[in-house]
Design a protein around this motif. Structure first.
Motif, short mmCIF file in Angstrom:
data_model
loop_
_atom_site.label_atom_id
_atom_site.label_comp_id
_atom_site.label_asym_id
_atom_site.label_seq_id
_atom_site.Cartn_x
_atom_site.Cartn_y
_atom_site.Cartn_z
N ASN A 1 -9.30 2.94 53.69
CA ASN A 1 -8.57 3.99 54.41
C ASN A 1 -7.57 3.33 55.34
OD1 ASN A 1 -8.25 5.90 56.93
ND2 ASN A 1 -8.86 7.21 55.22
N ASP A 2 -6.36 3.90 55.41
CA ASP A 2 -5.28 3.28 56.18
C ASP A 2 -5.07 3.91 57.55
OD1 ASP A 2 -3.30 1.31 56.37
OD2 ASP A 2 -1.72 2.72 55.81
N ASP A 3 -5.93 4.83 57.95
CA ASP A 3 -5.68 5.48 59.25
C ASP A 3 -6.94 5.95 59.94
OD1 ASP A 3 -3.92 6.42 61.29
OD2 ASP A 3 -4.18 8.44 60.55
N LYS A 4 -7.75 6.78 59.28
CA LYS A 4 -8.90 7.40 59.93
C LYS A 4 -10.15 7.29 59.07
CE LYS A 4 -6.27 10.77 62.67
NZ LYS A 4 -4.90 10.37 62.23
N PRO A 5 -10.71 6.09 58.91
CA PRO A 5 -11.99 5.97 58.21
C PRO A 5 -13.14 6.43 59.09
CG PRO A 5 -11.35 3.85 59.08
CD PRO A 5 -10.21 4.79 59.39
N LEU A 6 -14.29 6.63 58.47
CA LEU A 6 -15.53 6.85 59.21
C LEU A 6 -16.29 5.54 59.29
CD1 LEU A 6 -16.83 10.15 57.53
CD2 LEU A 6 -15.10 9.87 59.33
N ILE A 7 -17.01 5.35 60.38
CA ILE A 7 -17.94 4.23 60.50
C ILE A 7 -19.34 4.78 60.63
CG2 ILE A 7 -18.64 2.23 61.86
CD1 ILE A 7 -15.80 1.84 62.73
N ARG A 8 -20.24 4.33 59.75
CA ARG A 8 -21.66 4.69 59.83
C ARG A 8 -22.42 3.51 60.39
NH1 ARG A 8 -24.54 8.14 55.77
NH2 ARG A 8 -25.34 6.19 54.96
N VAL A 9 -23.26 3.76 61.38
CA VAL A 9 -24.00 2.69 62.05
C VAL A 9 -25.49 2.85 61.73
CG1 VAL A 9 -24.47 1.53 64.22
CG2 VAL A 9 -22.28 2.69 63.89
N GLY B 1 -14.35 5.99 53.30
CA GLY B 1 -13.01 6.53 53.10
C GLY B 1 -12.94 8.02 53.38
N THR B 2 -11.80 8.47 53.87
CA THR B 2 -11.54 9.90 54.07
C THR B 2 -10.12 10.20 53.58
OG1 THR B 2 -10.42 9.90 56.24
CG2 THR B 2 -12.84 9.70 56.24
N PRO B 3 -9.80 11.46 53.34
CA PRO B 3 -8.43 11.80 52.93
C PRO B 3 -7.44 11.81 54.09
CG PRO B 3 -9.78 13.77 52.98
CD PRO B 3 -10.70 12.62 53.24
N TRP B 4 -7.91 11.65 55.32
CA TRP B 4 -7.00 11.52 56.46
C TRP B 4 -6.60 10.05 56.54
CZ3 TRP B 4 -11.06 14.92 56.27
CH2 TRP B 4 -10.71 16.27 56.42
N ASP B 5 -5.61 9.69 55.77
CA ASP B 5 -5.37 8.28 55.46
C ASP B 5 -3.97 7.78 55.78
OD1 ASP B 5 -4.08 9.73 53.50
OD2 ASP B 5 -5.31 9.00 51.85
N GLY B 6 -3.26 8.44 56.70
CA GLY B 6 -1.98 7.93 57.15
C GLY B 6 -0.80 8.34 56.30
N LYS B 7 0.38 7.92 56.75
CA LYS B 7 1.61 8.36 56.10
C LYS B 7 1.78 7.81 54.70
CE LYS B 7 4.41 4.74 58.33
NZ LYS B 7 5.54 4.48 59.26
N HIS B 8 1.11 6.70 54.38
CA HIS B 8 1.23 6.13 53.04
C HIS B 8 0.15 6.66 52.09
CE1 HIS B 8 4.27 3.47 54.61
NE2 HIS B 8 3.43 2.96 55.48
N HIS B 9 -0.79 7.44 52.61
CA HIS B 9 -1.86 8.05 51.81
C HIS B 9 -2.61 7.01 50.99
CE1 HIS B 9 -0.56 11.98 53.10
NE2 HIS B 9 0.66 11.73 52.69
#
Length: 261
Positions: A150-158, A168-176
């Motif tokens: 992911n290029d912008d807003k990944p999730l982190i699981r601890v 990975g998430t679909p909120w992934d920045g201007k380059h998608h």
């Protein structure tokens, strides 16, 4: 996936509620929206499983996103941007999901995550510093061995032992740039511009100010408390990288960060 449950917007326009279910790692989220944009954005994550939790949006929340965007433009000295309700609703939904994640030992993080040979490396920095450029150099360097998580807003699981994974998430920045995957997190790196390429390991105490800036901070006090607890539990290798936008910087950062992988 739509149903004829009609919502009345503040403008007086009747909109049929849109409903979809999406999987992000082990999180299955049922999304109810007024517009199609968020469902188009999340189409690669669609599933038919029972939801872990559900989120929904409203016209009032969309308007709050618009006001927040205009305030940000003003503070940053930009010409005010005009966004559609559908686009703003995608932001409403990601915030609603992010508010719920700490209850499931996860949080949303602002960064660019790339995986090489099944291990993820997460770079974070202030906007415009060059983290996306750096992970692009990694992809050029490693070719098919590299996967953009992911290029912008990944999730982190601890996990309970402090180890972590990047989702990975679909909120992934201007380059998608993103993939619907979960990958073990090998290292997290704070990136800075520099006239030379240097990297060093840093402590949690040194990294914490940037981590707090880049993590999604829930509005709910209990969720924020859980987020802070997750950051405290997080036990991954931390680095600070000063670099130029060149392939040698990618070679250096990988060599040092991958040690012990």
């Amino acid at each position: 996936m739509e149903r004829e449950n009609v919502d009345q917007s503040s403008a007086g326009t009747q909109l049929a509620e849109k409903v979809g279910t999406y999987r992000f790692a082990d999180f299955v989220v049922r999304v109810s929206s007024l517009h199609d944009d968020v469902h188009e954005l999340c189409r690669e994550y669609r599933c038919e499983d029972a939801p872990t939790f559900a989120v929904e949006s409203s016209q009032a929340e969309i308007e709050r996103e618009r006001e927040a965007s205009l305030r940000t433009d003003e503070l940053e000295g930009r010409k005010p941007r005009s966004h559609s309700d559908g686009y703003l609703e995608t932001l409403v939904v990601y915030r609603a999901i992010s508010e719920r994640l700490p209850s499931y030992d996860a949080f949303l993080f602002h960064g660019s995550a790339v995986a090489v040979d099944g291990a993820a490396y997460l770079f974070t920095a202030k906007s415009g510093t060059g983290k996306s450029t750096h992970t692009r150099l990694w992809r050029e360097l490693f070719g098919e061995r590299a996967l953009m998580v992911n290029d912008d807003k990944p999730l982190i699981r601890v996990a309970a032992d402090g180890s972590a994974s990047v989702v990975g998430t679909p909120w992934d920045g201007k380059h998608h740039l993103s993939s619907n995957v979960e990958v073990p997190l090998q290292a997290l790196c704070i990136l800075e511009r520099s006239e030379s390429n240097t990297i060093r390991a840093i402590s949690k105490a040194e990294a914490l100010p940037m981590l707090l800036q880049q993590v999604y901070r829930p509005s709910d006090p209990l969720a924020m408390q859980k987020t802070l607890a997750l950051l405290d539990r997080l036990n991954v290798k931390l680095f600070r990288l000063g670099c130029r936008p060149e392939i040698d910087a990618a070679k250096l950062s990988y060599r040092v960060m991958s040690e012990g992988a």
